[in-house]
Design an enzyme around this catalytic site. Sequence first.
Site, short mmCIF file in Angstrom:
data_model
loop_
_atom_site.label_atom_id
_atom_site.label_comp_id
_atom_site.label_asym_id
_atom_site.label_seq_id
_atom_site.Cartn_x
_atom_site.Cartn_y
_atom_site.Cartn_z
N ASP A 130 -55.09 17.47 -31.15
CA ASP A 130 -55.22 18.36 -32.30
C ASP A 130 -54.69 19.74 -31.90
OD1 ASP A 130 -56.70 18.69 -35.11
OD2 ASP A 130 -57.06 20.49 -33.93
N ASN A 138 -51.11 29.21 -39.65
CA ASN A 138 -50.67 29.16 -41.05
C ASN A 138 -51.01 30.45 -41.79
OD1 ASN A 138 -49.35 26.69 -41.30
ND2 ASN A 138 -51.23 25.56 -41.66
N ASP A 147 -45.15 24.45 -40.11
CA ASP A 147 -44.34 23.24 -40.07
C ASP A 147 -43.47 23.19 -38.82
OD1 ASP A 147 -45.42 22.48 -42.47
OD2 ASP A 147 -43.69 23.09 -43.68
N GLU A 173 -52.96 18.39 -38.72
CA GLU A 173 -52.50 18.81 -37.39
C GLU A 173 -52.99 17.89 -36.29
OE1 GLU A 173 -56.22 21.36 -38.29
OE2 GLU A 173 -54.55 20.44 -39.37
#
Length: 255
Positions: A130, A138, A147, A173
């Site tokens: 993760d 973000n 991304d 993620e």
Amino acid sequence: MIPVMLAMVYLMEHGWNSSKYSILCTLINCVSTLLFCWLLYRGNPVYYYPVPTDLSVSFFNNIMGFLLLSSFSVLFILELSANRKKLQARNQELAQLANYDELTKLRNRRSILSKWKGLSRRDYCVVMGDVDDFKKINDTYGHEQGDEVLKLIADSMSGAVDAIDYVSRWGGEEFLMIVFGNIAYALKVVDRIQQQLRTADMRADGQKLTVTMTFGVCECSEVSGVDIDEIIRRAGQRLYLGKTSGKNCIKIRDE
């Protein structure tokens, strides 16, 4: 003319019902043939030609019929081949969309589970990873930068495993890998991934962006039978322990 007409029906794209139209054309052709035969043979011929002429006419008719049938057959086969190639390309495209994540180009959850269930060997480890503080990335730099981070991780994972191993985007993620080997091999794979992430030149707003991951590893032999759900649970639990104990680490035990 029947195969010629059937080929024409197939080649024409007018939205007609092909099967019904083919039957109709065949019936019309049969009725027309019988009608012409009746008209030709119901009376005496009006002209007699000699045998050499008869042979020439028959030869010409046979050659023309053969060429006509061959030409339409070739067109028909070429059309079938072109349609088959289009169908194969479309099927490959649909398989790609169904089995692979569009952003990272890795297998998706459905695809990795399908491969997993079909495995006949048990000498593998499941690695669940993760991205650390992905929400913060973000929120700070935007989803486009997020991304790019996911693409970087996907490339790092794909480059760290062998050709027989499986890498997938598990969701969001989270990533899941099936690597064939013991815990020692799995740790080497994770170490390669972390090394690539440390040396990656990822920048955001002119500054170097440090990307780290936390991993939970479960060896298949730890679980009796092939209990996929239990293996996933253990790997996920160890991932959670890594998150709560400081992140950017690897957990191979439930403590």
